[in-house]
Scaffold this active site. Structure first.
Site, PDB file in Angstrom:
ATOM      1  N   GLY A  83      42.164  30.746  42.124  1.00  0.00           N
ATOM      2  CA  GLY A  83      43.328  31.537  41.753  1.00  0.00           C
ATOM      3  C   GLY A  83      43.145  32.556  40.654  1.00  0.00           C
ATOM      4  O   GLY A  83      44.117  33.176  40.221  1.00  0.00           O
ATOM      5  N   TRP A  85      41.792  35.574  40.610  1.00  0.00           N
ATOM      6  CA  TRP A  85      42.175  36.942  40.980  1.00  0.00           C
ATOM      7  C   TRP A  85      43.692  37.055  41.095  1.00  0.00           C
ATOM      8  O   TRP A  85      44.284  38.043  40.658  1.00  0.00           O
ATOM      9  CB  TRP A  85      41.478  37.350  42.280  1.00  0.00           C
ATOM     10  CG  TRP A  85      40.079  37.848  42.053  1.00  0.00           C
ATOM     11  CD1 TRP A  85      39.278  37.582  40.976  1.00  0.00           C
ATOM     12  CD2 TRP A  85      39.317  38.701  42.907  1.00  0.00           C
ATOM     13  NE1 TRP A  85      38.068  38.210  41.118  1.00  0.00           N
ATOM     14  CE2 TRP A  85      38.065  38.900  42.288  1.00  0.00           C
ATOM     15  CE3 TRP A  85      39.566  39.286  44.143  1.00  0.00           C
ATOM     16  CZ2 TRP A  85      37.060  39.691  42.858  1.00  0.00           C
ATOM     17  CZ3 TRP A  85      38.565  40.073  44.720  1.00  0.00           C
ATOM     18  CH2 TRP A  85      37.330  40.275  44.086  1.00  0.00           C
ATOM     19  N   ASP A 111      44.145  30.740  51.636  1.00  0.00           N
ATOM     20  CA  ASP A 111      42.882  30.023  51.515  1.00  0.00           C
ATOM     21  C   ASP A 111      42.900  28.780  52.389  1.00  0.00           C
ATOM     22  O   ASP A 111      43.966  28.206  52.637  1.00  0.00           O
ATOM     23  CB  ASP A 111      42.634  29.616  50.062  1.00  0.00           C
ATOM     24  CG  ASP A 111      41.160  29.459  49.751  1.00  0.00           C
ATOM     25  OD1 ASP A 111      40.501  28.631  50.417  1.00  0.00           O
ATOM     26  OD2 ASP A 111      40.650  30.165  48.876  1.00  0.00           O
ATOM     27  N   ASP A 127      43.853  29.085  57.831  1.00  0.00           N
ATOM     28  CA  ASP A 127      43.027  30.181  58.337  1.00  0.00           C
ATOM     29  C   ASP A 127      43.937  31.343  58.725  1.00  0.00           C
ATOM     30  O   ASP A 127      44.803  31.194  59.595  1.00  0.00           O
ATOM     31  CB  ASP A 127      42.244  29.670  59.554  1.00  0.00           C
ATOM     32  CG  ASP A 127      41.223  30.671  60.072  1.00  0.00           C
ATOM     33  OD1 ASP A 127      41.431  31.891  59.898  1.00  0.00           O
ATOM     34  OD2 ASP A 127      40.214  30.239  60.659  1.00  0.00           O
ATOM     35  N   ASP A 156      37.490  37.732  47.670  1.00  0.00           N
ATOM     36  CA  ASP A 156      36.326  37.201  46.959  1.00  0.00           C
ATOM     37  C   ASP A 156      35.674  36.107  47.799  1.00  0.00           C
ATOM     38  O   ASP A 156      34.971  35.243  47.282  1.00  0.00           O
ATOM     39  CB  ASP A 156      36.761  36.650  45.601  1.00  0.00           C
ATOM     40  CG  ASP A 156      35.604  36.532  44.621  1.00  0.00           C
ATOM     41  OD1 ASP A 156      34.595  37.233  44.816  1.00  0.00           O
ATOM     42  OD2 ASP A 156      35.701  35.745  43.667  1.00  0.00           O
ATOM     43  N   LYS A 196      33.759  41.155  48.475  1.00  0.00           N
ATOM     44  CA  LYS A 196      32.483  40.768  47.872  1.00  0.00           C
ATOM     45  C   LYS A 196      31.426  40.682  48.961  1.00  0.00           C
ATOM     46  O   LYS A 196      31.689  40.217  50.070  1.00  0.00           O
ATOM     47  CB  LYS A 196      32.611  39.417  47.172  1.00  0.00           C
ATOM     48  CG  LYS A 196      31.273  38.898  46.642  1.00  0.00           C
ATOM     49  CD  LYS A 196      31.447  37.823  45.598  1.00  0.00           C
ATOM     50  CE  LYS A 196      31.903  36.509  46.161  1.00  0.00           C
ATOM     51  NZ  LYS A 196      31.997  35.485  45.087  1.00  0.00           N
TER      52      LYS A 196
END
Length: 245
Positions: A83, A85, A111, A127, A156, A196
């Protein structure tokens, strides 16, 4: 979508004794990493400011450099757990920069793994490709005037790296492609996507994917990203092709 435990994403408590499993070499490596982690200035600063991970400062630098987050924005955090970000975005969208209280904008975290609540952040576990999760996302994006498009998508997400270059490259590429596809269907035409990825096999192909998908592409290596890590970030702004939902 949380694919693995992100290497630097959970701040460790103060450690007085280190017990490492494995051979002597492995113990030395683990002790060296733990020593570096505990003494990392970003880890200390994250603990001081109440962030769940040092990764918050990576997004902070990219935001301050590129002006990614603006008052009133709708932001989706893919792979949001634990958490950090989302915490940064929440503070940035606060009129006073606070972690609680008024919020000028909308934040949605997604997530596979659970995430401790963050005031003002709507968290959806699952998902984001699954219909039931997408239905919850639609609800979170709904307003009296209808569904809103997203201003910023941040990801990320990272896979567990096996050390097998071809396999790792495929896993990394898959996550980046998922983020791009999500942005193309959910984001405003002038929105931005942050992902990322890692230097190595397949990196150039992912840069080309971004260049084909966005009008402006920036490569970023924030100071908080460890110097000895191949980790890097791509920021795409302005969709070239908008895919309807």
């Amino acid at each position: 979508m949380k694919v693995n435990a992100k290497s630097d994403h959970k701040l460790l408590p103060k450690v007085t004794k280190v017990v490492a499993k494995g051979d002597a070499k492995g113990k030395k490596v683990n002790k060296a990493w733990l020593h570096d982690h505990i003494n990392d200035p970003y880890v200390k600063q994250a603990r001081k400011e109440g962030y769940r991970a040092r990764a918050a400062f990576k997004l902070k630098e990219m935001d301050e450099t590129l002006g990614l987050i603006k008052p009133g924005d709708c932001v989706v955090d893919l792979g949001s757990t634990p958490g950090a970000w989302s915490q940064y975005v929440r503070r940035k969208l606060s009129p006073t920069g606070a972690a609680v209280g008024a919020l000028n904008g909308r934040i949605i975290g997604l997530d596979l793994l659970p995430m401790e609540p963050i005031e003002g952040v709507v968290f959806i576990q699952g998902d984001f490709r699954e219909p039931e999760v997408l239905a919850k996302l639609e609800q979170a994006l709904s307003t009296e005037k209808g569904p809103v498009k997203v201003d910023l998508v941040i990801s990320d997400m990272a896979p567990n790296l096996s050390g097998i270059e071809s396999a790792d490259a495929a896993r990394i590429a898959h996550l980046v492609e998922l983020a791009v596809e999500f942005a193309q269907t959910r984001m405003k035409p002038d929105g931005a996507l942050v992902v990322k990825l890692f230097h190595g096999s397949g990196y150039d192909d992912l840069v080309k994917l971004f260049q084909a998908s966005f009008k402006v592409v920036k490569r970023m290596k924030p100071k908080a990203s460890r110097p000895n890590s191949s980790e890097t970030f791509l920021v795409g702004r302005g969709l070239k092709n908008v895919t309807p939902v």
